[in-house]
Design an enzyme around this catalytic site. Structure first.
Site, PDB file in Angstrom:
ATOM      1  N   SER A 193       0.833  -1.207   0.000  1.00  0.00           N
ATOM      2  CA  SER A 193       0.000   0.000   0.000  1.00  0.00           C
ATOM      3  C   SER A 193       0.864   1.252   0.000  1.00  0.00           C
ATOM      4  CB  SER A 193      -0.900   0.029   1.236  1.00  0.00           C
ATOM      5  OG  SER A 193      -1.623  -1.161   1.356  1.00  0.00           O
TER       6      SER A 193
HETATM    7  N1  SAH Z   1      -0.906  -4.968   3.966  1.00  0.00           N
HETATM    8  C1  SAH Z   1      -0.121  -5.219   2.778  1.00  0.00           C
HETATM    9  C2  SAH Z   1      -0.822  -4.833   1.485  1.00  0.00           C
HETATM   10  C3  SAH Z   1      -1.764  -5.835   1.153  1.00  0.00           C
HETATM   11  S1  SAH Z   1      -2.298  -6.110  -0.479  1.00  0.00           S
HETATM   12  C4  SAH Z   1       1.219  -4.525   2.827  1.00  0.00           C
HETATM   13  O1  SAH Z   1       1.463  -3.753   3.762  1.00  0.00           O
HETATM   14  O2  SAH Z   1       2.044  -4.797   1.953  1.00  0.00           O
HETATM   15  C5  SAH Z   1      -3.589  -7.216   0.023  1.00  0.00           C
HETATM   16  C6  SAH Z   1      -3.150  -8.596   0.413  1.00  0.00           C
HETATM   17  O3  SAH Z   1      -4.309  -9.296   0.856  1.00  0.00           O
HETATM   18  C7  SAH Z   1      -2.587  -9.407  -0.749  1.00  0.00           C
HETATM   19  O4  SAH Z   1      -1.316  -9.881  -0.417  1.00  0.00           O
HETATM   20  C8  SAH Z   1      -3.596 -10.536  -0.917  1.00  0.00           C
HETATM   21  O5  SAH Z   1      -3.007 -11.758  -1.325  1.00  0.00           O
HETATM   22  C9  SAH Z   1      -4.183 -10.641   0.482  1.00  0.00           C
HETATM   23  N2  SAH Z   1      -5.491 -11.296   0.568  1.00  0.00           N
HETATM   24  C10 SAH Z   1      -6.550 -11.187  -0.264  1.00  0.00           C
HETATM   25  N3  SAH Z   1      -7.570 -11.938   0.176  1.00  0.00           N
HETATM   26  C11 SAH Z   1      -7.159 -12.534   1.330  1.00  0.00           C
HETATM   27  C12 SAH Z   1      -7.769 -13.433   2.270  1.00  0.00           C
HETATM   28  N4  SAH Z   1      -9.021 -13.878   2.122  1.00  0.00           N
HETATM   29  N5  SAH Z   1      -7.034 -13.824   3.323  1.00  0.00           N
HETATM   30  C13 SAH Z   1      -5.766 -13.394   3.510  1.00  0.00           C
HETATM   31  N6  SAH Z   1      -5.141 -12.560   2.662  1.00  0.00           N
HETATM   32  C14 SAH Z   1      -5.824 -12.125   1.584  1.00  0.00           C
END
Ligand code: SAH
Length: 224
Positions: A68
């Site tokens: 992000s």
């Molecule tokens: N917080 C992260 C950014 C996240 S991007 C950072 O600081 O880098 C969103 C993430 O959520 C992705 O890696 C994606 O694979 C994950 N994601 C999506 N659906 C999910 C689920 N049901 N359970 C766990 N992770 C999930």
């Protein structure tokens, strides 16, 4: 100046610029700014993007996912009102950056990621930084983490169509959950702040956002 000091100085200057940029965008909370200052974002982006690690931008981290934008991490962390003694649950570890920032402000972060390869990379970063108050899990995070619930704070960093009921169940009384919600059209997402008061939940819409979708099931995909 010794030649090996130069990259450090450049990195330091770009970090100061980022912190000033965040201030300019209204992030004045010293605890949030200090947490951002103490987490080296350059360690959370792929090598190819290292020179842009302190730009105020989202960047690709592989598997179609993104780290992000620092401003979004800062705003969400501020709105979460994280306290020193709190247990925080994060859904969507991604690069691990948001978890690392929050780990400087609370007792323990529990973070869940559906991509095994992304989670393993994030774990290595936490280890090398010696951020030992982060516990990870490879799973579908929309089911939460019942074994360690309830959580005083929950943050979801992928967009759900609606508030996942199991997460709301695992929020402690008085707890706050922040999550992006919106339809399949990702232009349409809003950041939602939920506060549990007894049996009631207050909902506040914060601002429009764009996150990758919250998807079911786990993925064991070694590719990029
Ligand atoms: N917080 C992260 C950014 C996240 S991007 C950072 O600081 O880098 C969103 C993430 O959520 C992705 O890696 C994606 O694979 C994950 N994601 C999506 N659906 C999910 C689920 N049901 N359970 C766990 N992770 C999930």
């Amino acid at each position: 100046m010794p030649s090996d000091a130069k990259p450090f100085v450049i990195e330091y200057e770009s970090k100061i610029r980022l912190l000033m940029d965040l201030r300019g965008q209204g992030i004045t909370d010293p605890r949030v700014l200090s947490a951002i200052e103490r987490v080296p974002r350059e360690m959370f982006v792929p090598e190819a993007f290292r020179s842009r690690a302190h730009d105020n931008d989202a960047l690709p981290i592989g598997h179609g996912q993104t780290i992000s934008q620092p401003a979004v991490v800062a705003y969400m962390t501020r709105e979460l009102e994280v306290g020193k003694e709190m247990k925080v649950l994060e859904i969507g570890t991604g690069s691990g950056y948001q978890a690392a920032v929050m780990s400087r402000l609370c007792r323990r972060v529990y973070t869940i990621e559906r991509y095994r390869a992304l989670l393993r990379q994030a774990e290595k970063r936490f280890d090398s930084l010696r951020f030992f108050n982060i516990t990870t899990r490879w799973d579908d995070g929309s089911r939460g983490w019942p074994e360690v619930a309830p959580f005083e704070r929950i943050i979801v960093t992928a967009a759900a169509v609606d508030v996942p009921p199991m997460l709301l169940d695992q929020l402690a009384p008085g707890g706050i959950m922040i999550l992006p919600v919106g339809g399949d059209d990702d232009e349409d997402q809003q950041l939602l702040k939920c506060r549990k008061r007894g049996e009631e939940v207050d909902y506040e819409t914060l601002w429009p956002v764009r996150f990758v979708p919250l998807l079911p099931d786990t993925v064991d995909d070694p590719g990029r």
